[in-house]
Design an enzyme around this catalytic site. Structure first.
Site, PDB file in Angstrom:
ATOM      1  CB  ILE A  34      -1.128   0.042   1.300  1.00 42.11           C
ATOM      2  CG1 ILE A  34      -1.703  -1.232   1.282  1.00 42.11           C
ATOM      3  CG2 ILE A  34      -1.922   1.168   1.079  1.00 42.11           C
ATOM      4  CD1 ILE A  34      -2.429  -1.838   0.029  1.00 42.11           C
ATOM      5  N   GLY A  73      25.473   3.767 -22.984  1.00 41.48           N
ATOM      6  CA  GLY A  73      26.612   2.698 -22.704  1.00 41.48           C
ATOM      7  C   GLY A  73      26.738   2.440 -21.136  1.00 41.48           C
ATOM      8  CD  GLU A 126      -2.812   3.840  -9.986  1.00 45.58           C
ATOM      9  OE1 GLU A 126      -3.562   4.210 -10.634  1.00 45.58           O
ATOM     10  OE2 GLU A 126      -2.296   4.457  -9.022  1.00 45.58           O
ATOM     11  N   GLY A 127      -3.096  -2.160 -12.024  1.00 49.48           N
ATOM     12  CA  GLY A 127      -3.521  -2.920 -12.904  1.00 49.48           C
ATOM     13  C   GLY A 127      -2.487  -3.428 -13.800  1.00 49.48           C
TER      14      GLY A 127
HETATM   15  C1  LIG Z   1       5.434  -0.423  -5.602  1.00 50.37           C
HETATM   16  C2  LIG Z   1       4.024  -0.772  -5.835  1.00 50.37           C
HETATM   17  C3  LIG Z   1       2.999   0.052  -5.114  1.00 50.37           C
HETATM   18  C4  LIG Z   1       1.632  -0.482  -5.145  1.00 50.37           C
HETATM   19  N1  LIG Z   1       0.942   0.217  -4.711  1.00 50.37           N
HETATM   20  C5  LIG Z   1      -0.562  -0.252  -4.360  1.00 50.37           C
HETATM   21  C6  LIG Z   1      -1.515   0.577  -3.579  1.00 50.37           C
HETATM   22  O1  LIG Z   1      -1.260   1.734  -3.114  1.00 50.37           O
HETATM   23  N2  LIG Z   1      -2.754  -0.063  -3.361  1.00 50.37           N
HETATM   24  C7  LIG Z   1      -2.925  -1.215  -3.569  1.00 50.37           C
HETATM   25  O2  LIG Z   1      -3.988  -1.677  -3.483  1.00 50.37           O
HETATM   26  N3  LIG Z   1      -2.221  -2.158  -4.316  1.00 50.37           N
HETATM   27  C8  LIG Z   1      -0.837  -1.339  -4.615  1.00 50.37           C
HETATM   28  N4  LIG Z   1       0.227  -2.193  -5.380  1.00 50.37           N
HETATM   29  C9  LIG Z   1      -0.512  -3.483  -5.656  1.00 50.37           C
HETATM   30  C10 LIG Z   1      -0.320  -3.702  -7.000  1.00 50.37           C
HETATM   31  O3  LIG Z   1      -1.678  -3.154  -7.670  1.00 50.37           O
HETATM   32  C11 LIG Z   1      -0.393  -5.212  -7.552  1.00 50.37           C
HETATM   33  O4  LIG Z   1       0.929  -5.900  -7.285  1.00 50.37           O
HETATM   34  C12 LIG Z   1      -0.974  -5.583  -8.878  1.00 50.37           C
HETATM   35  O5  LIG Z   1      -2.140  -5.405  -9.106  1.00 50.37           O
HETATM   36  C13 LIG Z   1      -0.593  -7.047  -9.289  1.00 50.37           C
HETATM   37  O6  LIG Z   1      -0.953  -7.854  -8.244  1.00 50.37           O
HETATM   38  P1  LIG Z   1       0.124  -9.069  -7.798  1.00 50.37           P
HETATM   39  O7  LIG Z   1       1.356  -8.526  -7.445  1.00 50.37           O
HETATM   40  O8  LIG Z   1      -0.686  -9.727  -6.637  1.00 50.37           O
HETATM   41  O9  LIG Z   1       0.250 -10.050  -8.990  1.00 50.37           O
HETATM   42  P2  LIG Z   1      -0.368 -11.201  -9.507  1.00 50.37           P
HETATM   43  O10 LIG Z   1      -1.811 -10.791  -9.487  1.00 50.37           O
HETATM   44  O11 LIG Z   1      -0.286 -12.483  -8.608  1.00 50.37           O
HETATM   45  O12 LIG Z   1       0.002 -11.320 -11.040  1.00 50.37           O
HETATM   46  C14 LIG Z   1       1.172 -11.982 -11.277  1.00 50.37           C
HETATM   47  C15 LIG Z   1       1.265 -12.184 -12.705  1.00 50.37           C
HETATM   48  O13 LIG Z   1      -0.027 -12.834 -13.300  1.00 50.37           O
HETATM   49  C16 LIG Z   1      -0.580 -12.218 -14.472  1.00 50.37           C
HETATM   50  N5  LIG Z   1      -1.913 -12.319 -14.392  1.00 50.37           N
HETATM   51  C17 LIG Z   1      -2.753 -12.355 -13.226  1.00 50.37           C
HETATM   52  N6  LIG Z   1      -3.915 -12.640 -13.646  1.00 50.37           N
HETATM   53  C18 LIG Z   1      -4.017 -12.596 -14.935  1.00 50.37           C
HETATM   54  C19 LIG Z   1      -4.879 -12.892 -15.906  1.00 50.37           C
HETATM   55  N7  LIG Z   1      -6.375 -13.036 -15.623  1.00 50.37           N
HETATM   56  N8  LIG Z   1      -4.426 -13.032 -17.156  1.00 50.37           N
HETATM   57  C20 LIG Z   1      -3.429 -12.859 -17.476  1.00 50.37           C
HETATM   58  N9  LIG Z   1      -2.390 -12.616 -16.669  1.00 50.37           N
HETATM   59  C21 LIG Z   1      -2.800 -12.795 -15.382  1.00 50.37           C
HETATM   60  C22 LIG Z   1      -0.099 -10.747 -14.179  1.00 50.37           C
HETATM   61  O14 LIG Z   1      -0.388  -9.777 -15.091  1.00 50.37           O
HETATM   62  C23 LIG Z   1       1.440 -10.888 -13.412  1.00 50.37           C
HETATM   63  O15 LIG Z   1       1.999 -10.730 -14.555  1.00 50.37           O
HETATM   64  C24 LIG Z   1       1.353  -1.732  -5.350  1.00 50.37           C
HETATM   65  C25 LIG Z   1       2.408  -2.628  -5.796  1.00 50.37           C
HETATM   66  C26 LIG Z   1       3.797  -1.995  -6.178  1.00 50.37           C
HETATM   67  C27 LIG Z   1       4.817  -3.074  -6.171  1.00 50.37           C
END
Ligand SMILES: Cc1cc2nc3c(=O)[nH]c(=O)nc-3n(C[C@H](O)[C@H](O)[C@H](O)COP(=O)(O)OP(=O)(O)OC[C@H]3O[C@@H](n4cnc5c(N)ncnc54)[C@H](O)[C@@H]3O)c2cc1C
Length: 383
Positions: free
Chosen positions: A156, A339, A363-364
């Site tokens: 977050i 480089g 954000e997706g």
């Molecule tokens: C620096 C940082 C700041 C953030 N800030 C916030 C914040 O303020 N508030 C908040 O709520 N969240 C925040 N997040 C969370 C962020 O939004 C999530 O990390 C992100 O949405 C991906 O979720 P995940 O990490 O669980 O990855 P996963 O959902 O586990 O995804 C792993 C991989 O699987 C792929 N994948 C998953 N589902 C599918 C599908 N249906 N089809 C194809 N591919 C798929 C993804 O694209 C990715 O490549 C933050 C994350 C970071 C690292």
């Protein structure tokens, strides 16, 4: 209401000067210290950056989407960690209240959000609910005049200093998807709310992400945003809007990296001449510029359509998808043009390379944007 053209130019010019004169000289220091100087945060408040998207009646600058995108492009010309300081107040941390808040909720929180007195966070992601954000497990059980929240959120942004969290939690455990989720504004000092230690991460040092824990946190019913069961819709509307801001910001970062690359290529000599003279270098620069121009055109056109009230879900997802991938390619080419100097820390190019990686994830993710685009295509085709 849109600003008149002169005021808009003045605002953009002020932001440009702030970025050039105040923020750029501090880029390395902020990254090394992993800390945002308090004096800079105060200057951001004075400039109104925390309230860019908050309605004027609550003390914000009330920019329309196109204006916000133009400002985001200017802000992109320095380390992304600076934007993160107020970015949640402009986007994901405030927009739930702006779009779904009651008059009382708006009057209570928006003036403090606009001034920067209240820092906000958006708490959707959980250990088991990332891209599949409709599956949030944090629970909110109604008990008299309050909901009792239990669960954990992770990654977050700005949780370390947030005063207010927009939290998505499940109010109906019998409904598995988004329909069982509601949105709440939760105050930091609520008993039972705690925040973990900042995570170590790849880039954007100076901006922090933490876990947030809810242990029987009582949240007044009056703090719910929208109706019960509307929380997932609230979250998606917030993210939909944020895609244009992030996409525009990526355009700004690309502009910065292109300018630095042109300057370096004009100065650096090999084989007795500036490397700019080599057509293979020119080819990389031309590709960088072409992609950046395409991203800018897409972002601004989509922003203008949104300002006209059109449904831009597909276009906004395409903007975030294209621009975040585009700035990754631009950063990669910038390292190549510099480089060895691009790989070592001195010029800050490797820092930007790391900093921009997150734009394809939060954000997706890019894959989720592709899913949104395809779904909208089918919807619009009437199939
Ligand atoms: C620096 C940082 C700041 C953030 N800030 C916030 C914040 O303020 N508030 C908040 O709520 N969240 C925040 N997040 C969370 C962020 O939004 C999530 O990390 C992100 O949405 C991906 O979720 P995940 O990490 O669980 O990855 P996963 O959902 O586990 O995804 C792993 C991989 O699987 C792929 N994948 C998953 N589902 C599918 C599908 N249906 N089809 C194809 N591919 C798929 C993804 O694209 C990715 O490549 C933050 C994350 C970071 C690292």
């Amino acid at each position: 209401m849109a600003l008149d053209l002169e005021t808009r130019e003045q605002l953009i010019d002020t932001v440009r000067r702030f970025v050039t004169e105040r923020l750029r000289p501090l880029e390395a220091k902020v990254a090394d210290d992993d800390e945002m100087p308090a004096a800079i945060v105060e200057e951001m408040k004075e400039l109104g950056l925390f309230g860019l998207s908050v309605p004027a009646e609550y003390g914000g600058l009330d920019l329309n989407m196109e204006e916000e995108c133009l400002v985001a492009i200017e802000l992109g010309k320095t380390s992304p960690a600076f934007r993160s300081t107020f970015g949640t107040n402009v986007g994901i941390g405030s927009q739930g209240i702006v779009m779904y808040g009651t008059d009382e909720q708006k009057a209570k929180w928006l003036p403090g959000i606009a001034s920067g007195e209240f820092i906000t966070s958006f708490a959707l992601t959980e250990p088991e609910a990332g891209s599949d954000s409709a599956s949030v497990q944090t629970s909110a059980r109604l008990d008299g005049d309050a909901y009792v929240l239990n669960g954990a959120k992770r990654f977050i942004t700005n949780a370390d200093k947030a005063h207010l969290f927009t939290v998505m939690a499940r109010t109906n455990p019998d409904i598995k998807g988004g329909g069982g989720v509601s949105a709440f504004v939760v105050e930091r000092n609520s008993p039972g709310l705690s925040v973990g230690k900042p995570e170590k991460k790849m880039g954007q040092q100076g901006a922090k992400i933490c876990e947030v824990y809810f242990d029987n946190v009582r949240v007044p019913v009056a703090n719910r945003l929208g109706q019960e069961g509307e929380g997932f819709k609230v979250a998606m509307k917030i993210l939909d809007r944020g895609r244009l801001h992030i996409g525009s910001f990526c355009v700004g970062v690309a502009e910065r990296l292109i300018a630095d690359s042109v300057a370096y290529a004009s100065e650096r000599k090999q084989f007795g001449q500036p490397i700019f003279n080599f057509q293979l270098i020119q080819g990389m620069l031309a590709d960088m510029k072409t992609e950046q121009l395409a991203g800018k055109a897409l972002a601004l056109e989509t922003a203008r359509k949104r300002d006209l009230g059109e449904n831009v879900s597909m276009e906004a997802a395409a903007t975030k998808y294209f621009c975040s991938e585009m700035v990754g390619r631009v950063a990669d080419k910038a390292v190549q043009i510099f480089g060895g100097a691009g790989y070592v820390a001195d010029h800050g190019i490797e820092r930007f390379y790391r900093d921009v990686r997150i734009f394809r994830i939060y954000e997706g993710t890019s894959q989720i944007q592709q899913v949104v685009i395809a779904r909208e295509m089918q919807k619009r085709s009437g199939q």
